[in-house]
Design an enzyme around this catalytic site. Structure first.
Site, PDB file in Angstrom:
ATOM      1  N   GLU A 190       0.661   6.027  12.697  1.00  0.00           N
ATOM      2  CA  GLU A 190      -0.607   5.501  13.191  1.00  0.00           C
ATOM      3  C   GLU A 190      -0.662   3.982  13.269  1.00  0.00           C
ATOM      4  OE1 GLU A 190      -4.609   7.733  13.177  1.00  0.00           O
ATOM      5  OE2 GLU A 190      -3.817   7.782  11.126  1.00  0.00           O
ATOM      6  N   ASP A 191       0.052   3.309  12.397  1.00  0.00           N
ATOM      7  CA  ASP A 191      -0.106   1.857  12.324  1.00  0.00           C
ATOM      8  C   ASP A 191       1.093   1.050  12.800  1.00  0.00           C
ATOM      9  OD1 ASP A 191      -2.594   2.283  11.366  1.00  0.00           O
ATOM     10  OD2 ASP A 191      -2.078   2.039   9.252  1.00  0.00           O
TER      11      ASP A 191
ATOM     12  N   HIS B   4       0.840  -1.208   0.000  1.00  0.00           N
ATOM     13  CA  HIS B   4       0.000   0.000   0.000  1.00  0.00           C
ATOM     14  C   HIS B   4       0.875   1.259   0.000  1.00  0.00           C
ATOM     15  CE1 HIS B   4      -2.953   2.992   1.088  1.00  0.00           C
ATOM     16  NE2 HIS B   4      -2.351   3.226   2.238  1.00  0.00           N
TER      17      HIS B   4
HETATM   18 MN    MN Z   1      -2.739   4.689   3.864  1.00  0.00          MN
END
Ligand code: MN
Length: 500
Positions: free
Chosen positions: A75-76, A47
């Site tokens: 964030e991830d 991604h």
């Molecule tokens: Mn993204």
């Protein structure tokens, strides 16, 4: 997708570019996302790479592409913005922070907030490039939407159609807007999409391809004789616009899709007119369909020559003739400018930035959009655009959420009390406390864009506190507090008036 493909793309646009940092960003992201999978089952890094590739296709500068690779890290993963800043510098980390902030804006299907969400989206981006990275991120998410549950799929498609696509249009990024819209169309109206796609891709395809080949052959031979360098493409398909026209005009596909369209890209402006002359000597033009948007650009700055002729077999055929620079501006809008600025310092030659209002009924546009359009015409530097927008259009405004996700537009330094009164007078009058992002806060706290504000009310309370007048910012809160406290004073006085 591999990092090598992105590097090849970057080098193609700019062979001298140093891509070392790009490779390092890839290594960093690859390790950070290690073990994570997308819903599609692919490794997460795919991604990130696809997002970066879309940016490279748009000829974005290297820091933007790097931020594209790193955009989901804070964030991830367990890695922080601080680490990103340490490894890749302040500019990249600021871009990534901006993307993280924007991802908090969500459309929850309430029509009356659409306008505020669009405003908020623009107001919260501190750099135009943040918006463009967000678009690239969204485009790849849309391409892999199939694997998500129906509800989520619909929410994302609806949000894109209501918030992202109109902003892409506003910034003149038609190419992105159309791609996003067609993907959303597919998910939101699958039946209608299939029908139109079938007609376009199957029924009409053979006919179209043969015809276009024929036109190209005839034209290319002539252009070669005249020594005009060019490239001819058939126009980008945009099924959603065919669908919208069918709905609006209550017509069938064949009545809407009746013109073959070709675009010819040439080296310079004299060649544009030369090609036009050649086309008009080959085929008879329809007199009312000739437009010279080079001599007379559209109000939004769009430049091109348009003509419709009776081509081979008498078929109506539309030509758009323009230079490469005009084409980049028309496809990428305001984003095209960083390319010209970076590559050859040609920014000065660009007459106008935007291609915005072309298809929109101006009288129906909200005021703030008109202001942005005016700004686009006057600002020559892409990077200053967002700063200027915020200064002139959203000057001193902030955008906050209710716990349900409704957006409220307030003046800078507004407090929870101002928020409470803008939701409802009763909520203001009965306000007893406030939570900002789930934390208890004093009632005179200054709100910031993007915060979620929850008001705690005391049902037994009848009148507001006059002390609030010392810090409220909105006229509405001020008036309501004065009004109610006048009532409360009256009541107090009544109590002391002896009954006769
Ligand atoms: Mn993204």
């Amino acid at each position: 997708m591999t990092i090598e493909q992105i590097i090849t793309k970057v080098k193609k646009n700019n062979p001298k570019k140093d891509v070392e940092l790009l490779k390092l960003a890839y290594d960093f992201a690859e390790k950070a996302h290690k073990g994570q999978k997308r819903q599609t089952g692919e490794p997460y890094i795919q991604h990130s790479l696809h997002t970066a590739f879309i940016l490279a296709q748009m000829k974005a500068d290297i820091n933007t592409i790097i931020a594209g690779i790193l955009h989901d890290i804070p964030e991830d993963t367990k890695h922080t913005l601080g680490e990103i800043e340490k490894n890749f510098g302040k500019e990249v980390s600021t871009l990534v922070r901006g993307i993280t902030k924007l991802s908090k804006i969500k459309y929850r299907g309430v029509e009356r907030y659409v306008e505020s969400l669009r405003k908020m989206f623009l107001a919260m981006a501190n750099d135009l490039r943040v918006i463009i990275i967000k678009f690239a991120d969204r485009l790849h998410n849309l391409r892999t939407l199939d694997v998500l549950p129906e509800k989520k799929r619909e929410r994302i498609a609806r949000e894109t159609l209501e918030i992202y696509a109109p902003i892409a249009g506003l910034l003149g990024m038609w190419h992105l807007k159309w791609q996003m819209e067609d993907l959303c169309f597919k998910h939101l109206y699958p039946e209608e999409f299939k029908k139109i796609e079938y007609k376009y891709e199957v029924e009409k395809k053979v006919e179209r391809n043969q015809y276009i080949k024929k036109v190209k052959n005839i034209l290319n031979k002539k252009l070669k004789e005249e020594g005009v360098e060019n490239s001819i493409t058939s126009r980008f398909k945009h099924l959603f616009s065919i669908y919208k026209k069918m709905l609006a005009k209550k017509r069938k596909f064949d009545e809407i899709y009746d013109v073959f369209a070709l675009r010819i890209i040439v080296k310079n402006i004299p060649d544009c007119y030369k090609v036009l002359g050649i086309i008009h000597t080959l085929w008879k033009p329809k007199s009312d369909r000739f437009k010279d948007y080079i001599a007379l650009p559209k109000p939004n700055g769009y430049r091109s020559l348009h003509t419709t002729v009776y081509g081979p077999g008498g078929k109506a055929t539309e030509f758009q003739i323009r230079t490469k620079e005009m084409n980049n501006e028309a496809l990428y809008g305001i984003a095209a400018h960083w390319y010209y600025k970076e590559s050859e310092g040609r920014g000065k030659n660009i007459s106008a930035l935007n291609h915005v209002s072309g298809q929109v009924d101006k009288s129906k546009q909200p005021h703030w959009i008109k202001e942005i359009l005016d700004l686009q015409l006057n600002i020559k530097d892409t990077h200053d655009f967002i700063k200027q927008v915020k200064f002139d259009v959203f000057r001193d405004r902030i955008f906050v959420f209710s716990p349900k996700g409704d957006v409220y537009d307030l003046p800078e330094d507004a407090t929870p009390i101002d928020f409470a009164y803008s939701v409802h007078t009763d909520i203001g009058n009965k306000c007893a406390g406030a939570l900002i992002n789930d934390k208890m806060t004093p009632l005179d706290a200054k709100l910031k864009s993007g915060e979620v504000v929850e008001i705690i009310i005391d049902k037994n309370r009848k009148y507001p506190n006059r002390d609030w007048l010392k810090f409220v910012k909105t006229q509405k809160a001020r008036n309501k507090i004065k009004q109610s406290s006048r009532l409360s004073r009256l009541e107090t006085i009544k109590k002391f008036i002896p009954k006769i």
